[in-house]
Design an enzyme around this catalytic site. Structure first.
Site, PDB file in Angstrom:
ATOM      1  N   ASP A  93      19.757   9.819  44.817  1.00 18.93           N
ATOM      2  CA  ASP A  93      19.288  10.769  45.823  1.00 18.93           C
ATOM      3  C   ASP A  93      20.014  12.104  45.715  1.00 18.93           C
ATOM      4  O   ASP A  93      21.184  12.212  46.078  1.00 18.93           O
ATOM      5  CB  ASP A  93      19.511  10.149  47.211  1.00 18.93           C
ATOM      6  N   SER A  96      21.410  13.854  49.279  1.00 11.72           N
ATOM      7  CA  SER A  96      22.552  13.375  50.057  1.00 11.72           C
ATOM      8  C   SER A  96      23.714  13.158  49.095  1.00 11.72           C
ATOM      9  O   SER A  96      23.549  13.236  47.874  1.00 11.72           O
ATOM     10  CB  SER A  96      22.212  12.082  50.812  1.00 11.72           C
ATOM     11  N   ASN A  98      26.617  10.711  49.959  1.00  9.11           N
ATOM     12  CA  ASN A  98      27.382   9.473  50.145  1.00  9.11           C
ATOM     13  C   ASN A  98      26.828   8.336  49.302  1.00  9.11           C
ATOM     14  O   ASN A  98      25.620   8.283  49.020  1.00  9.11           O
ATOM     15  CB  ASN A  98      27.400   9.079  51.615  1.00  9.11           C
ATOM     16  N   TRP A 100      26.702   4.142  49.030  1.00  4.84           N
ATOM     17  CA  TRP A 100      26.958   2.895  49.754  1.00  4.84           C
ATOM     18  C   TRP A 100      26.002   1.804  49.298  1.00  4.84           C
ATOM     19  O   TRP A 100      24.915   2.079  48.767  1.00  4.84           O
ATOM     20  CB  TRP A 100      26.820   3.095  51.272  1.00  4.84           C
ATOM     21  N   TYR A 136      20.298   9.549  57.877  1.00  5.11           N
ATOM     22  CA  TYR A 136      19.170   9.946  57.053  1.00  5.11           C
ATOM     23  C   TYR A 136      17.970  10.211  57.966  1.00  5.11           C
ATOM     24  O   TYR A 136      18.030   9.949  59.171  1.00  5.11           O
ATOM     25  CB  TYR A 136      18.828   8.845  56.043  1.00  5.11           C
ATOM     26  N   ASP A 279      14.939  17.573  45.951  1.00  4.04           N
ATOM     27  CA  ASP A 279      15.401  16.319  46.543  1.00  4.04           C
ATOM     28  C   ASP A 279      14.644  15.121  45.986  1.00  4.04           C
ATOM     29  O   ASP A 279      13.494  14.875  46.338  1.00  4.04           O
ATOM     30  CB  ASP A 279      15.228  16.392  48.062  1.00  4.04           C
ATOM     31  N   THR A 282      13.299  12.496  48.639  1.00  2.18           N
ATOM     32  CA  THR A 282      12.127  12.772  49.475  1.00  2.18           C
ATOM     33  C   THR A 282      10.892  12.638  48.607  1.00  2.18           C
ATOM     34  O   THR A 282      10.810  13.259  47.544  1.00  2.18           O
ATOM     35  CB  THR A 282      12.199  14.194  50.080  1.00  2.18           C
TER      36      THR A 282
END
Length: 390
Positions: A93, A96, A98, A100, A136, A279, A282
């Site tokens: 992505d 963003s 982060n 995880w 998000y 992005d 998206t």
């Protein structure tokens, strides 16, 4: 989670530089899963009026990571964390920062049908204990931080910080074929100052060049959706010249749009400047609120509960929509921006709810756009390159 059939092929390009391809099968559309479960309409109504909160020397390797898609199409591929490796599918992505994956401690329904990281089964895991919440557009994920070894084919990053999710929103993550998210935007966007995976790759000299690039297939299948090239550019995946656009804010991969046209009609919409976030997380092309009505009228679209509907028989007669970026015209044709689902046709666009950082109208160039353009993210020069996809 559906099974994966993997085919591995590695090519030694030069000393210390390796390119690998892993073909992954394409996951089933989340949108169709949610529609079949009878929850899509309520979910779309809920998020439609919410702000998009998400927008919160040569060494190493060149790795070609084939990717598959999600919702209608978001693109994800396989990584591993820990020693011995625990495998996960993550959404790559660029909107963003982060990183995880689900934790064995996660009790949310969205974690039940996904791979979960087991810290006790990795002899290189180090707990951090700090928790944070990453938001998000589809909801918030609460994670506890730790560090461990990240592997993506030949790339190995030791002591990489990542989040272990404790709580996830049921919709849409329960229906996702991917397990977690690997954010690839700038470190300044990372919640809690968490070091990004791209930072780790660069700091540990794991990339042949400080760039990564995406190719999205125009006709993705369960077998193959496209490729993420880490540390390089693959000339076989595009043709023609590369248009380079400087990043205007080092949060998102955000560039300036100088003009926008529908067919032969220059709209003047961006005569005072527009911004666009590039992005991969998206799916749709998003349009500034102030422009949506005029664009729908120009394209002959009608708003419905399932999106902006158009006549399927008129697709061939619809005009291209063209962005001018760094002086180059980048057209998007109706074959790309119209979605045909079982004979029901809608525009692959929606309104941008994210407020602009600098008052200029804001677009998001999602996967509908990126299927047409091989896209290069250059961390050394803070720029984005676009070239026509092969």
């Amino acid at each position: 989670m559906k099974g994966l059939v993997l085919a591995l092929a590695c090519l030694q390009l030069a000393e210390g530089v390796v390119r690998c391809r892993i073909n992954l099968k394409k996951g089933e559309s989340i949108r169709e899963k949610m529609r079949a479960a009878g929850v899509l309409d309520d979910y779309l109504k809920k998020i439609k009026y919410d702000p998009v909160k998400k927008y919160s020397s040569k060494k190493g390797y060149v790795v070609n990571q084939p990717i598959t898609n999600h919702l209608d199409s978001s693109y994800f591929g396989e990584i591993s964390i820990g020693t011995p490796p625990q495998k996960f599918l993550v959404l790559f992505d660029t909107g963003s920062s982060n990183f995880w994956v689900p934790s064995i401690d996660c009790k949310s329904p969205a974690c039940f049908n996904h791979a979960k990281f087991k810290p006790s089964e990795s002899n290189t895991f180090t707990p951090n204990g700090r928790s944070l919440t990453v938001t998000y557009g589809s909801g918030s994920v609460t994670v506890v931080l730790g560090s461990d070894t990240l592997r993506i084919q030949n790339i190995t990053v030791t002591n990489q910080d990542f989040g272990l999710s404790q709580e996830e929103p049921t919709q849409p993550f329960y229906f996702a074929d991917f397990d977690g998210i690997l954010g690839m935007a700038f470190p300044s966007l990372a919640v809690g100052g968490m070091p990004t995976a791209v930072q780790g790759m660069l700091q540990q000299d794991q990339l042949a060049e400080p760039i990564f690039s995406f190719y999205f297939s125009r006709q993705p299948t369960y077998q193959y959706g496209g490729e993420l090239v880490l540390g390089g550019i693959d000339p076989r995946l595009f043709h023609g010249a590369i248009t380079w656009a400087p990043v205007t804010q080092e949060l998102y991969w955000q560039v300036t749009v100088e003009e926008f046209a529908v067919g032969q009609s220059v709209t003047g919409c961006c005569s005072q400047g527009c911004q666009a976030i590039v992005d991969t997380g998206t799916f749709l092309l998003t349009v500034p609120q102030e422009y949506i009505e005029s664009i729908l009228q120009a394209l002959g679209a009608q708003e419905t509960s399932y999106g902006y509907a158009v006549d399927c028989e008129e697709i061939e007669n619809m005009p291209p929509i063209t962005f001018t970026i760094s002086g180059a015209q980048l057209p998007l044709y109706p074959s790309s921006y119209v979605l045909n689902t079982n004979g029901y046709c809608t525009l692959g666009i929606e309104v941008t709810y994210l407020p602009s950082q600098d008052t200029q109208p804001l677009w998001i160039l999602g996967d509908v756009f990126l299927k047409e353009y091989y896209t290069i993210f250059d961390t050394a020069y803070s720029r984005v390159g676009f070239a026509r996809s092969a």
